[in-house]
Write an enzyme that holds these catalytic residues in place. Structure first.
Site, PDB file in Angstrom:
ATOM      1  N   GLY B  17       0.871  -1.058  -0.128  1.00  0.00           N
ATOM      2  CA  GLY B  17       0.040  -0.154   0.064  1.00  0.00           C
ATOM      3  C   GLY B  17       0.937   1.064  -0.025  1.00  0.00           C
ATOM      4  N   ALA B  18       0.291   2.223   0.223  1.00  0.00           N
ATOM      5  CA  ALA B  18       0.984   3.605   0.140  1.00  0.00           C
ATOM      6  C   ALA B  18       1.885   3.936   1.226  1.00  0.00           C
ATOM      7  CB  ALA B  18      -0.079   4.666   0.051  1.00  0.00           C
ATOM      8  N   GLU B  19       1.416   3.462   2.439  1.00  0.00           N
ATOM      9  CA  GLU B  19       2.282   3.603   3.785  1.00  0.00           C
ATOM     10  C   GLU B  19       2.481   2.320   4.535  1.00  0.00           C
ATOM     11  OE1 GLU B  19      -1.215   4.828   6.928  1.00  0.00           O
ATOM     12  OE2 GLU B  19       0.637   5.446   7.173  1.00  0.00           O
ATOM     13  N   ALA B  20       1.907   1.139   4.126  1.00  0.00           N
ATOM     14  CA  ALA B  20       2.028  -0.139   4.915  1.00  0.00           C
ATOM     15  C   ALA B  20       2.183  -1.322   3.719  1.00  0.00           C
ATOM     16  CB  ALA B  20       1.111  -0.326   5.864  1.00  0.00           C
ATOM     17  N   LYS B  31      -5.902 -17.544  10.188  1.00  0.00           N
ATOM     18  CA  LYS B  31      -5.545 -16.771   9.044  1.00  0.00           C
ATOM     19  C   LYS B  31      -5.628 -15.474   8.972  1.00  0.00           C
ATOM     20  CE  LYS B  31      -6.302 -17.451   4.028  1.00  0.00           C
ATOM     21  NZ  LYS B  31      -7.283 -17.822   2.835  1.00  0.00           N
ATOM     22  N   ASP B 131      -9.800   8.341   5.889  1.00  0.00           N
ATOM     23  CA  ASP B 131      -9.355   7.667   4.630  1.00  0.00           C
ATOM     24  C   ASP B 131     -10.527   7.072   4.074  1.00  0.00           C
ATOM     25  OD1 ASP B 131      -7.957   7.497   2.322  1.00  0.00           O
ATOM     26  OD2 ASP B 131      -6.531   6.100   3.117  1.00  0.00           O
TER      27      ASP B 131
END
Lengths: 333, 226
Positions: B17-20, B31, B131
């Site tokens: 992702g963008a930050e993680a 799971k 977000d």
């Protein structure tokens, strides 16, 4: 027959006249209104434009080596911008189009920044980061328009930087030798102090940072450290929201446009981010990142070829004309 | 390197992702998704650590509160703020962003209404998501329920302003990636949202959204370049 378009820019402090012949730039005349103190006074800027307008147009035609009769059409930035300034450019363009019996082409100033950026950097379908005194927005093409994915919720990055340095007594002048006073002052700073870093989704907000930074200066925190922290926080927030938008849109290129794009510290951060994402970074060179007539002429040419013209009597200025209000039928051609 | 606990298997990269980075694996036999906030080399290290630590613990806290308020979101299994790691239940499904444009209208409307209800419950719980986009909603494949994910920018707030930003962000994600269905989708969303927060709050938030959007225009109007 080659298409030749003259474009007039007068949205803020620059009266620009550009002429393009297909992809070739054949004239680029610019007159910039410089206030003696403070910011732009719209009425003073408009008066200045009225004085130099006609000669700027003649000068552009002369430098291109063509007569006004050779033009295919006349393009003008009808917005967004300062009303009194916009009206001067619009009046000149309407008069020319009517007198010469040539088509008049309406151009959105923000679209023009993007199109000239694509022309000079050769990117095709980028994520667009538009940073200037009055604009902070992140956009990308989707379904016929440049859609806004993120923007500032309060003040623009350039406006924030200018206000901060003015309030702490470092400006005017705001920019010296192409380097903003904030970047200059931050060079001597070392320590990061605690100031708000505000990212809301793909949006940024700078008003809280401005208040907290000014308070820190008043509290006696060394000014260099405040500048350094402000620079780090503001630029990192911009790069972070750009990265988010990049992931959201899946674009493979980043195009940075507008006057603030010149900062080398901001550029460094964008370089690190784009190389880690494996995307290409293009920053519009300062000459075309600032307001100019070429961008209006070039966008006018693209629009004209897609059949976009406007009747002079209907060509009103639009001070709040949004980027995402404009159809871009020429995209990808 | 992290390894999955309880099964000995390696972690598999699910998404960057963008930050993680999201990793899939097992935690105590369940799971799970490992959400790891990676350092951002463009940020000052001190700032970077602060941002990652704060967001990790806030995210975990708000996910727990959201569930308490009746919002579908993954169960949390482990939190380590200093390492920037949250381990949570794995939800089998599709991102709303990837399926919304191809859903039949009535199905899309029901789903959006449910999402509006979740947003309303979250706001009633005193939390804003921060977000709220179609990329942060998973539609569970088994039962078709929407799950709200990525509370990384969530905050405790009862301000109409912050709630308005949530709704504004959601609307904009519809406009930017689901242009053809945006009007229907937003109407259904507000319908669900209004059911939970009540008529009065709905009006307040909708007016705030209008105001926020006008502010953007105002900023655009002011043209001052360097």
């Amino acid at each position: 027959m080659k298409t030749i378009v003259l474009g007039i820019e007068s949205t803020a402090h620059t009266f620009g006249v550009g002429i393009v012949k297909e992809r070739e730039i054949i004239a680029d005349t610019r007159y910039r209104y410089e206030p003696e103190k403070g910011g732009i006074h719209p009425r003073d800027a408009a008066l200045y434009f009225m004085n130099i307008g006609p000669s700027a147009i003649s000068e552009a035609l002369r430098s291109a080596g063509i007569s006004a009769r050779d033009l295919t059409g006349v393009a003008v930035a009808l917005g967004p911008g300062l009303g009194p300034c916009l009206r001067v450019g619009a009046t000149h363009a309407r008069a020319m189009a009517t007198y010469l019996n040539k088509p008049l082409i309406p151009v959105n100033h923000a679209v023009a920044h993007i199109e000239v950026g694509k022309l000079v950097t050769n990117v095709k379908d980028p994520l667009i980061v538009y940073l200037s005194g009055g604009n902070t927005l992140i956009a990308a093409f989707n379904e016929g328009r440049y859609r806004v994915f993120g923007e500032t919720l309060d003040i623009a990055l350039g406006n924030f930087m200018d206000t901060f340095v003015r309030e702490i007594g470092l400006a005017p002048p705001y920019v010296v030798n192409g380097v903003h006073q904030l970047d200059r002052c931050a060079e001597k700073g070392k320590e990061l102090i605690d100031l708000p870093y505000v990212v809301k989704g793909q949006d940024v907000s700078f008003s809280g940072l401005l208040t907290a930074a000014l308070r820190a200066v008043r509290r006696g925190v060394p000014i260099e450290n405040v500048c350094y922290s402000v620079r780090e926080i503001a630029y990192s927030a911009i790069v972070e929201v750009s990265e988010r938008a990049l992931v959201h849109t899946d674009k493979k290129e980043v195009l940075v446009v507008g006057g603030v794009a010149a900062s080398k510290y901001l550029k460094e951060k964008f370089e690190i981010m784009s190389s880690s994402r494996g995307v290409e970074l293009a920053i519009v060179p300062p000459k075309y990142a600032v307001d100019n007539g070429v961008m209006i002429a070039w966008t006018g040419l693209l629009a004209f070829k897609s059949g976009i013209t406007i009747e002079p009597e209907r060509a009103y200025v639009r001070q709040r004309w949004r980027l995402d209000d404009v159809d871009i039928p020429w995209f990808g051609q | 390197m992290l390894t999955s606990r309880g099964s000995g298997s390696e972690l598999e990269v699910l998404a960057v992702g963008a930050e993680a980075v999201l990793l899939k694996g097992y935690f105590l036999g369940i799971k799970s998704v490992y959400k790891v906030r990676v350092p951002k080399p463009y940020r000052n290290p001190k700032l970077d650590l602060k941002v990652r630590r704060e967001r990790t613990s806030a995210e975990a806290k708000h996910m727990i509160s959201a569930r308490r308020g009746g919002v579908n979101s993954p169960y949390i299994l482990l939190v380590d703020p200093d390492a920037g790691v949250i381990v949570m239940e794995y939800i089998e499904g599709d991102l709303l962003r990837n399926i919304l444009n191809s859903l039949p209208e009535c199905r899309a409307c029901t789903l959006l209404e449910h999402i509006g209800i979740m947003a309303g419950r979250l706001h009633n719980e005193g939390i804003v998501h921060g977000d709220l986009t179609t990329s942060n909603i998973i539609v569970c494949r088994r039962i078709g329920k929407p799950y709200l994910i990525d509370f990384g920018l969530a905050r405790a707030s009862e301000d109409i302003e912050d709630r308005g930003v949530d709704v504004h962000l959601f609307l904009r994600s519809l406009e930017s990636a689901h242009f053809r269905v945006k009007d229907m989708a937003f109407r259904c969303f507000l319908n669900g949202y209004g059911k939970v927060v009540g008529e009065e709050n709905l009006t307040k938030v909708v007016n705030k959204v209008k105001e926020i959007r006008l502010r953007g225009r105002y900023v655009e109007e002011r043209r001052r370049h360097h």
